[in-house]
Design a protein around this motif. Structure first.
Motif, PDB file in Angstrom:
ATOM      1  N   TYR A  44     -14.533   1.272   8.812  1.00  0.00           N
ATOM      2  CA  TYR A  44     -13.792   1.543  10.042  1.00  0.00           C
ATOM      3  C   TYR A  44     -13.832   0.333  10.966  1.00  0.00           C
ATOM      4  N   ASP A  45     -12.690   0.039  11.541  1.00  0.00           N
ATOM      5  CA  ASP A  45     -12.567  -0.943  12.608  1.00  0.00           C
ATOM      6  C   ASP A  45     -12.475  -0.125  13.886  1.00  0.00           C
ATOM      7  N   GLY A  46     -13.584   0.038  14.558  1.00  0.00           N
ATOM      8  CA  GLY A  46     -13.642   0.997  15.668  1.00  0.00           C
ATOM      9  C   GLY A  46     -13.475   2.388  15.101  1.00  0.00           C
ATOM     10  N   ASP A  47     -12.430   3.089  15.508  1.00  0.00           N
ATOM     11  CA  ASP A  47     -12.147   4.426  14.978  1.00  0.00           C
ATOM     12  C   ASP A  47     -11.083   4.403  13.890  1.00  0.00           C
ATOM     13  N   GLU A  48     -10.522   3.227  13.611  1.00  0.00           N
ATOM     14  CA  GLU A  48      -9.425   3.115  12.651  1.00  0.00           C
ATOM     15  C   GLU A  48      -9.934   2.870  11.236  1.00  0.00           C
ATOM     16  N   PRO A  49      -9.583   3.721  10.261  1.00  0.00           N
ATOM     17  CA  PRO A  49      -9.964   3.465   8.868  1.00  0.00           C
ATOM     18  C   PRO A  49      -9.251   2.209   8.361  1.00  0.00           C
ATOM     19  N   ALA A  69      -9.757  -0.182  -1.987  1.00  0.00           N
ATOM     20  CA  ALA A  69      -8.455  -0.390  -1.351  1.00  0.00           C
ATOM     21  C   ALA A  69      -8.662  -0.791   0.104  1.00  0.00           C
ATOM     22  N   VAL A  70      -7.884  -1.774   0.538  1.00  0.00           N
ATOM     23  CA  VAL A  70      -7.919  -2.241   1.920  1.00  0.00           C
ATOM     24  C   VAL A  70      -6.491  -2.172   2.468  1.00  0.00           C
ATOM     25  N   LEU A  71      -6.343  -1.579   3.620  1.00  0.00           N
ATOM     26  CA  LEU A  71      -5.022  -1.493   4.232  1.00  0.00           C
ATOM     27  C   LEU A  71      -4.507  -2.892   4.590  1.00  0.00           C
ATOM     28  N   ARG A  72      -3.215  -3.064   4.490  1.00  0.00           N
ATOM     29  CA  ARG A  72      -2.557  -4.366   4.673  1.00  0.00           C
ATOM     30  C   ARG A  72      -3.021  -5.147   5.912  1.00  0.00           C
TER      31      ARG A  72
END
Length: 149
Positions: A44-49, A69-72
């Motif tokens: 998580y980047d802060g609260d963002e997955p 998997a990593v989001l773009r």
């Protein structure tokens, strides 16, 4: 980044895997029974997955890493490598001394850079070339001093 390890697959993990493997890469059989036997790691980047992977026991002290998997928006920031490290730590803390993975051949160099080696088993997964790779998780540095004693 903060990392959460869960026994049940979190909704955030499902969303990341769907976005990367189903929507971007066109895989159809993304979710399977192995999810029920896995530990799921979400970054998580802060609260963002931002990224995900899973690890599960395979045979004896061998565990398997998968579904990395990593989001773009988070690519190119070493998040994938950090997730692999977290997966190795998690598997090791559960008794693993070796980790295997079934990598898409196009990203094999990424895993090689993290110490994984080709096991010589190459196959297809939904028409995509894959290869099995492995890495020992034990530190053999102490074995020489034991021999000298």
């Amino acid at each position: 980044m903060r990392y959460e390890v869960s026994e049940a697959i979190p909704e955030d993990a499902k969303a990341i895997r769907k976005a990367v493997f189903v929507e971007e890469q066109g895989f159809h059989n993304e979710f399977d029974r192995t999810d029920d036997a896995s530990l799921h790691i979400v970054a998580y980047d802060g609260d963002e997955p931002a990224g995900v992977c899973r690890v599960f026991p395979d045979q004896g002290e061998t565990w398997t890493l998968g579904r990395l998997a990593v989001l773009r928006p988070y690519r190119g920031q070493h998040l994938g490598a950090n997730l692999v490290t977290k997966a190795e730590e998690t598997a090791r803390s559960h008794g693993a001394d070796r980790l295997t993975l079934h990598a898409q051949e196009r990203v094999a160099g990424f895993y090689k850079s993290l110490g994984y080696r080709d096991m010589g088993i190459h196959d297809q997964d939904e028409g995509c070339p894959h290869m099995w790779m492995e890495k020992p998780l034990t530190n053999n540095a102490g074995s020489e001093s034991e021999d000298e004693a």
